[in-house]
Design a protein around this motif. Structure first.
Motif, mmCIF file in Angstrom:
data_model
loop_
_atom_site.group_PDB
_atom_site.id
_atom_site.type_symbol
_atom_site.label_atom_id
_atom_site.label_comp_id
_atom_site.label_asym_id
_atom_site.label_seq_id
_atom_site.Cartn_x
_atom_site.Cartn_y
_atom_site.Cartn_z
ATOM 1 N N LYS A 77 0.850 -1.184 0.000
ATOM 2 C CA LYS A 77 0.000 0.000 0.000
ATOM 3 C C LYS A 77 0.893 1.243 0.000
ATOM 4 C CE LYS A 77 -3.630 -2.213 2.688
ATOM 5 N NZ LYS A 77 -4.392 -2.187 3.950
ATOM 6 N N PRO A 78 0.395 2.357 -0.528
ATOM 7 C CA PRO A 78 1.200 3.591 -0.474
ATOM 8 C C PRO A 78 1.227 4.175 0.932
ATOM 9 C CG PRO A 78 -0.929 4.014 -1.500
ATOM 10 C CD PRO A 78 -0.845 2.525 -1.273
ATOM 11 N N SER A 79 2.285 4.885 1.247
ATOM 12 C CA SER A 79 2.409 5.476 2.580
ATOM 13 C C SER A 79 1.329 6.523 2.832
ATOM 14 C CB SER A 79 3.794 6.094 2.762
ATOM 15 O OG SER A 79 3.998 7.147 1.839
ATOM 16 N N SER A 80 0.775 7.085 1.784
ATOM 17 C CA SER A 80 -0.267 8.108 1.945
ATOM 18 C C SER A 80 -1.556 7.542 2.546
ATOM 19 C CB SER A 80 -0.576 8.768 0.601
ATOM 20 O OG SER A 80 -0.999 7.797 -0.340
ATOM 21 N N MET A 81 -1.694 6.224 2.588
ATOM 22 C CA MET A 81 -2.876 5.605 3.199
ATOM 23 C C MET A 81 -2.797 5.591 4.721
ATOM 24 S SD MET A 81 -3.862 2.411 0.745
ATOM 25 C CE MET A 81 -5.350 2.118 1.681
ATOM 26 N N PHE A 82 -1.656 5.960 5.264
ATOM 27 C CA PHE A 82 -1.437 5.911 6.705
ATOM 28 C C PHE A 82 -1.336 7.327 7.249
ATOM 29 C CE2 PHE A 82 -0.048 2.013 4.826
ATOM 30 C CZ PHE A 82 -0.445 1.033 5.714
ATOM 31 N N PRO A 83 -1.980 7.586 8.398
ATOM 32 C CA PRO A 83 -1.949 8.952 8.938
ATOM 33 C C PRO A 83 -0.561 9.384 9.426
ATOM 34 C CG PRO A 83 -3.111 7.475 10.444
ATOM 35 C CD PRO A 83 -2.803 6.692 9.202
ATOM 36 N N GLU A 84 0.304 8.417 9.722
ATOM 37 C CA GLU A 84 1.660 8.726 10.179
ATOM 38 C C GLU A 84 2.646 7.811 9.469
ATOM 39 O OE1 GLU A 84 1.985 8.462 14.437
ATOM 40 O OE2 GLU A 84 -0.004 9.338 14.697
ATOM 41 N N LYS A 85 3.800 8.353 9.170
ATOM 42 C CA LYS A 85 4.832 7.560 8.495
ATOM 43 C C LYS A 85 5.241 6.355 9.333
ATOM 44 C CE LYS A 85 7.935 10.230 6.841
ATOM 45 N NZ LYS A 85 9.155 10.963 6.476
ATOM 46 N N GLU A 86 5.265 6.514 10.648
ATOM 47 C CA GLU A 86 5.663 5.420 11.542
ATOM 48 C C GLU A 86 4.700 4.235 11.416
ATOM 49 O OE1 GLU A 86 8.454 3.671 13.479
ATOM 50 O OE2 GLU A 86 8.654 5.772 12.942
ATOM 51 N N LEU A 87 3.411 4.506 11.229
ATOM 52 C CA LEU A 87 2.432 3.424 11.027
ATOM 53 C C LEU A 87 2.691 2.693 9.720
ATOM 54 C CD1 LEU A 87 -0.820 5.166 12.286
ATOM 55 C CD2 LEU A 87 0.539 3.424 13.460
ATOM 56 N N TYR A 88 3.076 3.435 8.703
ATOM 57 C CA TYR A 88 3.419 2.825 7.416
ATOM 58 C C TYR A 88 4.600 1.864 7.589
ATOM 59 C CZ TYR A 88 5.215 2.437 2.633
ATOM 60 O OH TYR A 88 5.692 1.966 1.434
ATOM 61 N N TYR A 89 5.609 2.291 8.328
ATOM 62 C CA TYR A 89 6.769 1.435 8.530
ATOM 63 C C TYR A 89 6.440 0.218 9.389
ATOM 64 C CZ TYR A 89 9.606 4.777 6.040
ATOM 65 O OH TYR A 89 10.134 5.572 5.049
ATOM 66 N N GLN A 90 5.528 0.358 10.336
ATOM 67 C CA GLN A 90 5.077 -0.816 11.100
ATOM 68 C C GLN A 90 4.363 -1.808 10.190
ATOM 69 O OE1 GLN A 90 2.799 0.550 14.476
ATOM 70 N NE2 GLN A 90 4.557 1.569 15.391
ATOM 71 N N TYR A 91 3.554 -1.296 9.270
ATOM 72 C CA TYR A 91 2.886 -2.139 8.277
ATOM 73 C C TYR A 91 3.920 -2.901 7.439
ATOM 74 C CZ TYR A 91 1.008 -2.651 3.472
ATOM 75 O OH TYR A 91 0.695 -3.098 2.211
ATOM 76 N N LEU A 92 4.956 -2.194 6.969
ATOM 77 C CA LEU A 92 5.995 -2.854 6.169
ATOM 78 C C LEU A 92 6.757 -3.891 6.987
ATOM 79 C CD1 LEU A 92 7.530 0.046 4.033
ATOM 80 C CD2 LEU A 92 5.855 -1.683 3.331
ATOM 81 N N ILE A 93 7.050 -3.583 8.248
ATOM 82 C CA ILE A 93 7.747 -4.555 9.097
ATOM 83 C C ILE A 93 6.922 -5.827 9.221
ATOM 84 C CG2 ILE A 93 8.423 -5.013 11.504
ATOM 85 C CD1 ILE A 93 9.588 -2.149 11.550
#
Length: 129
Positions: free
Chosen positions: A100-116
């Motif tokens: 998913k694109p990082s823009s779908m997450f309200p915070e960049k840190e949540l995006y990185y947790q998703y990727l982890i």
């Protein structure tokens, strides 16, 4: 085990820093990943290098240039040519993953947790101890 994304930028000029890190730490590069997504009807990719943990630190970095490169399957670029050359010199395949694109997450840190979570599920990150 602490696993963290270290963002170098969005892949324009900072791709050169990413390439330098990979070259200088070639003995620690475990995987090279291409994270593909779509943003504003553009097929873009992030490039990431998963490093092995260093020594007894129990810290595993993932260096990333986030969503700034055109997806090479849709348009070949000089930047990705350099990435492919670096991967080849390390005898590494570039592993493509759709995310998913990082823009779908309200915070960049949540995006990185998703990727982890995705990387752990696919066993690209060392299991937690």
């Amino acid at each position: 085990m602490i696993q963290r994304f270290i963002e170098l930028g969005e892949g324009y000029a900072d791709i050169y820093e990413w390439l330098s890190l990979v070259e200088a730490n070639s003995h620690r590069v475990k995987y090279i990943l291409r994270l593909d997504t779509e943003i504003n009807n553009r097929n873009v990719s992030s490039i990431a290098a998963v490093f092995t943990p260093s020594g007894e630190s129990h810290f595993q970095p993932v260096y990333i240039c986030r969503e700034g490169l055109l997806n090479p399957e849709h348009k070949s670029t000089q930047r990705f040519d350099m990435v492919y050359k670096a991967a080849s010199s390390l005898n590494k395949n570039i592993i493509p993953l759709s995310v998913k694109p990082s823009s779908m997450f309200p915070e960049k840190e949540l995006y990185y947790q998703y990727l982890i979570g995705i990387l752990r599920m696919n066993k690209y990150l060392t299991p937690l101890s």
